[in-house]
Each structure stands twice: as C-alpha cells, then as structure tokens.
Design a protein around this motif. Sequence first.
Motif, PDB file in Angstrom:
ATOM      1  N   ALA A  35      54.438  41.507  31.270  1.00 18.56           N
ATOM      2  CA  ALA A  35      53.797  40.771  30.183  1.00 18.56           C
ATOM      3  C   ALA A  35      54.666  39.626  29.682  1.00 18.56           C
ATOM      4  N   ALA A  36      55.971  39.847  29.603  1.00 16.19           N
ATOM      5  CA  ALA A  36      56.880  38.808  29.102  1.00 16.19           C
ATOM      6  C   ALA A  36      56.884  37.591  30.012  1.00 16.19           C
ATOM      7  N   ASP A  37      56.618  37.790  31.289  1.00 18.82           N
ATOM      8  CA  ASP A  37      56.553  36.670  32.228  1.00 18.82           C
ATOM      9  C   ASP A  37      55.221  35.936  32.153  1.00 18.82           C
ATOM     10  N   GLY A  38      54.316  36.404  31.307  1.00 18.74           N
ATOM     11  CA  GLY A  38      53.042  35.721  31.128  1.00 18.74           C
ATOM     12  C   GLY A  38      51.925  36.207  32.019  1.00 18.74           C
ATOM     13  N   HIS A  39      52.160  37.317  32.745  1.00 23.11           N
ATOM     14  CA  HIS A  39      51.116  37.846  33.604  1.00 23.11           C
ATOM     15  C   HIS A  39      50.139  38.706  32.804  1.00 23.11           C
ATOM     16  N   THR A  40      48.966  38.904  33.354  1.00 30.19           N
ATOM     17  CA  THR A  40      47.960  39.755  32.732  1.00 30.19           C
ATOM     18  C   THR A  40      48.183  41.197  33.162  1.00 30.19           C
ATOM     19  N   VAL A  41      48.256  42.102  32.199  1.00 31.53           N
ATOM     20  CA  VAL A  41      48.383  43.532  32.485  1.00 31.53           C
ATOM     21  C   VAL A  41      47.016  44.170  32.307  1.00 31.53           C
ATOM     22  N   GLY A  42      46.449  44.663  33.388  1.00 31.70           N
ATOM     23  CA  GLY A  42      45.134  45.284  33.343  1.00 31.70           C
ATOM     24  C   GLY A  42      45.213  46.789  33.494  1.00 31.70           C
ATOM     25  N   ASN A  43      44.093  47.442  33.231  1.00 29.94           N
ATOM     26  CA  ASN A  43      43.981  48.900  33.219  1.00 29.94           C
ATOM     27  C   ASN A  43      43.421  49.360  34.569  1.00 29.94           C
ATOM     28  N   HIS A  44      44.125  50.283  35.220  1.00 26.32           N
ATOM     29  CA  HIS A  44      43.685  50.810  36.514  1.00 26.32           C
ATOM     30  C   HIS A  44      43.538  52.327  36.471  1.00 26.32           C
ATOM     31  N   SER A  45      43.275  52.850  35.270  1.00 24.14           N
ATOM     32  CA  SER A  45      43.116  54.285  35.002  1.00 24.14           C
ATOM     33  C   SER A  45      44.479  54.964  34.896  1.00 24.14           C
ATOM     34  N   TRP A  46      44.459  56.223  34.497  1.00 24.58           N
ATOM     35  CA  TRP A  46      45.700  56.956  34.283  1.00 24.58           C
ATOM     36  C   TRP A  46      46.234  57.560  35.584  1.00 24.58           C
ATOM     37  N   THR A  47      45.381  58.290  36.330  1.00 22.34           N
ATOM     38  CA  THR A  47      45.835  59.015  37.520  1.00 22.34           C
ATOM     39  C   THR A  47      45.216  58.501  38.813  1.00 22.34           C
ATOM     40  N   HIS A  48      44.465  57.402  38.764  1.00 29.75           N
ATOM     41  CA  HIS A  48      43.816  56.835  39.946  1.00 29.75           C
ATOM     42  C   HIS A  48      42.781  57.787  40.535  1.00 29.75           C
ATOM     43  N   PRO A  49      41.863  58.318  39.714  1.00 27.41           N
ATOM     44  CA  PRO A  49      40.836  59.220  40.239  1.00 27.41           C
ATOM     45  C   PRO A  49      39.621  58.441  40.732  1.00 27.41           C
ATOM     46  N   LEU A  50      38.701  59.136  41.354  1.00 28.91           N
ATOM     47  CA  LEU A  50      37.393  58.574  41.652  1.00 28.91           C
ATOM     48  C   LEU A  50      36.552  58.744  40.387  1.00 28.91           C
ATOM     49  N   VAL A  51      36.425  57.677  39.606  1.00 32.47           N
ATOM     50  CA  VAL A  51      35.834  57.810  38.274  1.00 32.47           C
ATOM     51  C   VAL A  51      34.363  58.187  38.324  1.00 32.47           C
ATOM     52  N   THR A  52      33.687  57.935  39.444  1.00 28.60           N
ATOM     53  CA  THR A  52      32.273  58.294  39.545  1.00 28.60           C
ATOM     54  C   THR A  52      32.069  59.806  39.542  1.00 28.60           C
ATOM     55  N   ARG A  53      33.149  60.558  39.723  1.00 30.99           N
ATOM     56  CA  ARG A  53      33.051  62.022  39.699  1.00 30.99           C
ATOM     57  C   ARG A  53      33.530  62.612  38.376  1.00 30.99           C
ATOM     58  N   LEU A  54      33.847  61.757  37.424  1.00 30.97           N
ATOM     59  CA  LEU A  54      34.350  62.232  36.138  1.00 30.97           C
ATOM     60  C   LEU A  54      33.233  62.295  35.105  1.00 30.97           C
ATOM     61  N   TYR A  67      39.939  45.576  33.428  1.00 28.31           N
ATOM     62  CA  TYR A  67      40.242  46.832  34.107  1.00 28.31           C
ATOM     63  C   TYR A  67      39.625  46.814  35.503  1.00 28.31           C
ATOM     64  N   ARG A  68      40.171  47.664  36.358  1.00 29.83           N
ATOM     65  CA  ARG A  68      39.697  47.779  37.733  1.00 29.83           C
ATOM     66  C   ARG A  68      39.545  49.255  38.076  1.00 29.83           C
ATOM     67  N   ALA A  69      38.396  49.618  38.610  1.00 27.93           N
ATOM     68  CA  ALA A  69      38.150  51.008  38.983  1.00 27.93           C
ATOM     69  C   ALA A  69      38.904  51.359  40.260  1.00 27.93           C
ATOM     70  N   PRO A  70      39.596  52.502  40.292  1.00 22.71           N
ATOM     71  CA  PRO A  70      40.228  52.937  41.536  1.00 22.71           C
ATOM     72  C   PRO A  70      39.208  53.020  42.666  1.00 22.71           C
ATOM     73  N   TYR A  71      39.633  52.643  43.847  1.00 19.74           N
ATOM     74  CA  TYR A  71      38.794  52.622  45.045  1.00 19.74           C
ATOM     75  C   TYR A  71      37.644  51.622  44.950  1.00 19.74           C
ATOM     76  N   GLY A  72      37.589  50.827  43.899  1.00 19.03           N
ATOM     77  CA  GLY A  72      36.473  49.916  43.715  1.00 19.03           C
ATOM     78  C   GLY A  72      35.169  50.642  43.453  1.00 19.03           C
ATOM     79  N   ALA A  73      35.240  51.858  42.944  1.00 16.26           N
ATOM     80  CA  ALA A  73      34.052  52.686  42.708  1.00 16.26           C
ATOM     81  C   ALA A  73      33.684  52.628  41.227  1.00 16.26           C
ATOM     82  N   TRP A  74      32.586  51.959  40.922  1.00 15.12           N
ATOM     83  CA  TRP A  74      32.155  51.763  39.540  1.00 15.12           C
ATOM     84  C   TRP A  74      30.874  52.542  39.296  1.00 15.12           C
ATOM     85  N   ASP A  75      30.630  52.928  38.060  1.00 20.16           N
ATOM     86  CA  ASP A  75      29.338  53.486  37.688  1.00 20.16           C
ATOM     87  C   ASP A  75      29.033  53.098  36.237  1.00 20.16           C
ATOM     88  N   ARG A  76      27.882  53.490  35.766  1.00 16.56           N
ATOM     89  CA  ARG A  76      27.454  53.086  34.423  1.00 16.56           C
ATOM     90  C   ARG A  76      28.442  53.544  33.359  1.00 16.56           C
TER      91      ARG A  76
END
Length: 280
Positions: free
Chosen positions: A144-163, A190-199
């Motif tokens: 962040a100090a270098d000016g980059h964007t810090v995004g959210n990629h989940s806590w444990t990298h799960p398949l969120v469609t199964r949560l 934010y970015r979903a792990p595995y590129g798997a998104w749902d509603r």
Amino acid sequence: MKNDQRMPGRRALLRLAAGLGTAGALRVIAADPAGTPVRSPAPERAGAAGPSSALREAHSSYRLAPMTAGASPHFRPAAPPVRTRPFERLPELGRAMVLTFDDGPDPRYTPSILATLREHDVRAMFFVCGETADEYRDLVREIAADGHTVGNHSWTHPLVTRLSLAGVRDELGRTSEVIEKATGTSPVWYRAPYGAWDRNSFEIGADLGMEPMAWSVDTLDWTEPGAGTIVRRVRDGAAPGAVVLSHDAGGDRSQSVSALRRYLPELLDHGYRIMVPRRR
C-alpha cells in the motif's frame, strides 16, 4: 496456498461465471496523474479482445503517480446496481493495461515484484488472502505504501460457490478487516478464488464496499511453464484495457518474478500505460 487455476473443473466454473448476466455500467476512474477521468463500460467476456502480437507502436512511456486520494470509509457499500459479472477488461482506459498479482503476500517473491514495479514507477493490484496477509502485515503495508491497490482474495482461498451466506461473509469480511488494519483503508476491489463467482459473493462483496475484478489475460504462471512462456502470454494478450493475472504466492513464483522483469519494460517501451482502476 491454492491457486486460481488449480481447482478441477475451473473452465466450467468460468463459463458459469461468464453466463451470470450483464452488469450495469460502473464509473471507474483511472489513477491518472493527468487528471483525466475515464469511464468503463459494462465488462465483456474474458479474452474478447483476442490475442494481439502487437506491441508495435513506440510511444513515450507513461509513469503512474501513487494513488493517495479517495480512501474509502470502513465497508462503504458499493454503488448500485450490484454487479452480476466481474470486470474482466477496462477497454476505455485507453492504451493502458492492469497488472494483478494473487494469493500473496509472500516474503520470498512479493518484495522482488515490488522492487521491479518500483524501478519502473508503475502501480499494480495485489489481491491478498487474509490468512497470509494477517501473517505478513508488514508486506501488506509495503504494498500500500508504494501506491499499489490491495484487493480482497478471501481468507482461505475456498471455492466460494460452495459456501453458505455466512461463510462467504466471513471469508470476505475477515480479509477486509485485516487489510484495513494493515493499511488504514478497507479494500474496494475483490477477486473470487478460482474465478468462481455467484450471487452471494457479488451481493456480499458489494455490501462490504467492493467491486469484483476478474482478468482477460491468464499467464497460467501457477503451472510454472517457464519465464519465457509467461512473457509470451503477456505479450500476446497485450491490448488496451487488458487485465493480466499473475501470482506472487501459492508456490514457486520465481518464474513470475523473472517474467515481470522482462515484459514490464517491454510493455512500457511500446507505449502501454500500466494503471490501476479506482472506484468513484
């Protein structure tokens, strides 16, 4: 740490994600020191621009000033309507590309990537996993100090469609809290792990103040194909608005580090700007 492409059936998941529908337009401002706002239309299917062997035009290289304004309050809800597809390309950024790095931070590779970006005075997006970010908060602060964007990629990298709803909120919410504690600002992408998104992930992400970002150029660096192959994939996919997916953690990322040192100056020398999007 798992990687975005390692889950079996990932192509089917991406096809499912791409078929979720078309989102309304989101106003996205490029972090451009010239001060010219650029709007992005609704996202297109990943890879729609097709590969380009171009890199033909030689213009003066663009150098991006750090993003220091526009910090968002804690979990400010994303502007309606809630996305039903992630952003995959940002074509109206002009002759610009977005570099993204997932799964980190990792003290073995992230500092080298930061050093290369710093050498060329450009900014990128780092989608961090909460459990790793919590362990290496100093690295998150350095990003962040270098000016980059810090995004959210989940806590444990799960398949969120199964949560469950509660599971998705826990994965994204805990990660946003760690990012805010480390940087003073809650993430807006934010970015979903595995590129798997749902509603659920779209709605909960929006409620936590974030917009979804996917990619249009997949380096497949997690397969360790060799630095030359990674460079070729970036070169072939280079196009206005392209979003490049790489990794700075989750395995041996030495090839990713080496490839960045080669393709970044090449992109700049051929007139591409390296930018990070910013929600208004």
